[in-house]
Design an enzyme around this catalytic site. Structure first.
Site, PDB file in Angstrom:
ATOM      1  N   ASP A  96      16.006  32.240  45.978  1.00 49.72           N
ATOM      2  CA  ASP A  96      17.244  31.572  46.382  1.00 49.72           C
ATOM      3  C   ASP A  96      17.709  32.114  47.739  1.00 49.72           C
ATOM      4  OD1 ASP A  96      19.018  33.908  46.099  1.00 49.72           O
ATOM      5  OD2 ASP A  96      18.873  33.639  43.927  1.00 49.72           O
ATOM      6  N   HIS A 111       8.878  37.187  47.653  1.00 46.50           N
ATOM      7  CA  HIS A 111       8.289  36.102  46.846  1.00 46.50           C
ATOM      8  C   HIS A 111       8.534  34.726  47.460  1.00 46.50           C
ATOM      9  CE1 HIS A 111       8.125  38.714  42.917  1.00 46.50           C
ATOM     10  NE2 HIS A 111       7.224  39.056  43.810  1.00 46.50           N
ATOM     11  N   CYS A 119       2.214  24.295  54.154  1.00 50.57           N
ATOM     12  CA  CYS A 119       1.013  23.454  54.057  1.00 50.57           C
ATOM     13  C   CYS A 119      -0.187  24.346  53.764  1.00 50.57           C
ATOM     14  CB  CYS A 119       0.801  22.680  55.357  1.00 50.57           C
ATOM     15  SG  CYS A 119      -0.742  21.747  55.337  1.00 50.57           S
ATOM     16  N   CYS A 138       1.941  16.349  55.498  1.00 54.50           N
ATOM     17  CA  CYS A 138       2.313  17.486  56.340  1.00 54.50           C
ATOM     18  C   CYS A 138       2.663  16.957  57.732  1.00 54.50           C
ATOM     19  CB  CYS A 138       1.169  18.494  56.419  1.00 54.50           C
ATOM     20  SG  CYS A 138       1.474  19.784  57.644  1.00 54.50           S
TER      21      CYS A 138
HETATM   22  P1  OAD Z   1      13.696  38.940  35.169  1.00 56.74           P
HETATM   23  O1  OAD Z   1      14.224  37.702  34.554  1.00 56.74           O
HETATM   24  O2  OAD Z   1      12.396  39.459  34.708  1.00 56.74           O
HETATM   25  O3  OAD Z   1      14.757  40.116  34.990  1.00 56.74           O
HETATM   26  C1  OAD Z   1      16.113  39.956  35.298  1.00 56.74           C
HETATM   27  C2  OAD Z   1      16.844  41.242  34.953  1.00 56.74           C
HETATM   28  O4  OAD Z   1      18.205  41.060  35.309  1.00 56.74           O
HETATM   29  C3  OAD Z   1      16.807  41.601  33.464  1.00 56.74           C
HETATM   30  O5  OAD Z   1      16.480  42.981  33.302  1.00 56.74           O
HETATM   31  C4  OAD Z   1      18.230  41.321  32.990  1.00 56.74           C
HETATM   32  O6  OAD Z   1      18.666  42.228  31.994  1.00 56.74           O
HETATM   33  C5  OAD Z   1      19.029  41.545  34.271  1.00 56.74           C
HETATM   34  N1  OAD Z   1      20.290  40.792  34.324  1.00 56.74           N
HETATM   35  C6  OAD Z   1      20.602  39.602  33.741  1.00 56.74           C
HETATM   36  N2  OAD Z   1      21.856  39.243  34.030  1.00 56.74           N
HETATM   37  C7  OAD Z   1      22.361  40.236  34.821  1.00 56.74           C
HETATM   38  C8  OAD Z   1      23.626  40.468  35.445  1.00 56.74           C
HETATM   39  N3  OAD Z   1      24.630  39.611  35.333  1.00 56.74           N
HETATM   40  N4  OAD Z   1      23.780  41.596  36.159  1.00 56.74           N
HETATM   41  C9  OAD Z   1      22.768  42.499  36.286  1.00 56.74           C
HETATM   42  N5  OAD Z   1      21.566  42.330  35.724  1.00 56.74           N
HETATM   43  C10 OAD Z   1      21.359  41.221  35.012  1.00 56.74           C
HETATM   44  O7  OAD Z   1      13.708  38.694  36.758  1.00 56.74           O
HETATM   45  P2  OAD Z   1      12.954  39.519  37.895  1.00 56.74           P
HETATM   46  O8  OAD Z   1      12.842  40.948  37.539  1.00 56.74           O
HETATM   47  O9  OAD Z   1      13.608  39.164  39.182  1.00 56.74           O
HETATM   48  O10 OAD Z   1       8.223  35.886  40.187  1.00 56.74           O
HETATM   49  O11 OAD Z   1      11.528  38.867  37.844  1.00 56.74           O
HETATM   50  C11 OAD Z   1      10.563  39.260  38.783  1.00 56.74           C
HETATM   51  C12 OAD Z   1       9.653  38.110  39.117  1.00 56.74           C
HETATM   52  O12 OAD Z   1       9.129  37.540  37.912  1.00 56.74           O
HETATM   53  C13 OAD Z   1      10.343  36.912  39.778  1.00 56.74           C
HETATM   54  O13 OAD Z   1      10.480  37.078  41.179  1.00 56.74           O
HETATM   55  C14 OAD Z   1       9.445  35.780  39.437  1.00 56.74           C
HETATM   56  C15 OAD Z   1       9.249  36.098  37.972  1.00 56.74           C
HETATM   57  O14 OAD Z   1       8.182  35.560  37.339  1.00 56.74           O
HETATM   58  C16 OAD Z   1       7.434  34.805  40.377  1.00 56.74           C
HETATM   59  O15 OAD Z   1       7.734  33.686  39.978  1.00 56.74           O
HETATM   60  C17 OAD Z   1       6.168  35.122  41.099  1.00 56.74           C
END
Ligand code: OAD
Length: 239
Positions: A96, A111, A119, A138
């Protein structure tokens, strides 16, 4: 809380920092991966198998991102960068644009970005806010069917890894915000930063997978704990 003076802070953010803005996280019970199989929508193989399905998934997510606003945690990170008397680098796993919207200047999207497309044939990149389908052309090489969202999928190398490694090596404070610590290489940054002597802090709703690797952990909602931690850092820095 540690109050030693710092000169360079690296902040890693994940989906949890955007949760209070209304962007779904991935691994929470109502997260994106509870509804979709990542192998279908977030791998190069999934895209080759069914490009229409993958593009539809990202069209849907791009639309949802259009309406969201930064929350108090994004604003606090931006304030830290503006007011801290040293260097602040923000590395985000989020696709985002909420850090930018909050005013963060030094930002690395490891990411990729959902508001860009790429492309596969000529590597053209452009900002893109609308839907597009598997027949889109493209604007640079004029081929059809080669455009994809400019996001990193599982099995692909995240962007700017060399630059991030250098920042981790020279940081004296590493802060991880809102990430579950399941996905490498980002999940390994805490160990890298520690090896270089940085103090490490986790700010997350709950203990992450790697919580025991941090010197300090503070658990709660990012919109509350990040502004409080930033206040503490700025107060210590100007004392
Ligand atoms: P996750 O969904 O794995 O983890 C989000 C974390 O944020 C969890 O530990 C929640 O407990 C925490 N959380 C939720 N709400 C919250 C709040 N209000 N305040 C603080 N913490 C909160 O997301 P990511 O760790 O970002 O990659 O995931 C890593 C990557 O996995 C992403 O970039 C994406 C995903 O698959 C790709 O798509 C390649």
């Amino acid at each position: 809380m540690s109050t030693r003076p710092y000169s360079k802070i690296v902040i890693l953010t994940g989906a949890g920092i955007s949760a209070e803005s209304g962007v779904a996280t991935f691994r929470d019970p109502k997260g994106i991966w509870a509804e979709y199989d990542y192998q279908d929508v977030a791998t190069p193989e999934g895209f080759s198998r069914d490009p229409a399905k993958v593009l539809e998934f990202y069209n849907m997510r791009r639309k949802l991102h259009g309406d969201v606003k930064p929350n108090a945690a994004h604003v606090a990170v931006s304030r830290l960068e503006a007011e801290f008397p040293g260097e602040v680098i923000v590395v985000t796993q989020n696709v985002d644009a909420l850090h930018e919207a909050a005013g963060t200047q030094t930002l690395i999207h490891m990411h990729g970005e959902i508001l860009k497309r790429l492309c596969n044939a000529c590597q053209m990149r452009e900002t893109w806010h609308d839907d597009f389908d598997a027949n889109a052309q493209c604007p640079s090489c004029e081929l059809r069917g080669t455009l994809r969202p400019d996001v990193v999928w599982f099995g692909e190398m995240p962007y700017h890894m060399e630059k991030i490694g250098a920042h981790l090596e020279s940081a004296d404070l590493f802060i991880s915000i809102g990430t579950s610590g399941h996905v490498y290489p980002a999940a390994g940054f805490v160990a890298e930063a520690r090896r270089s002597g940085a103090h490490t802090v986790e700010l997350n709703l709950e203990p992450s997978e790697g919580a025991s690797l941090f010197h300090e952990t503070i658990h709660g909602k990012a919109g509350t704990i990040v502004p409080a931690y930033v206040d503490h850092l700025l107060e210590a820095a100007t004392r």
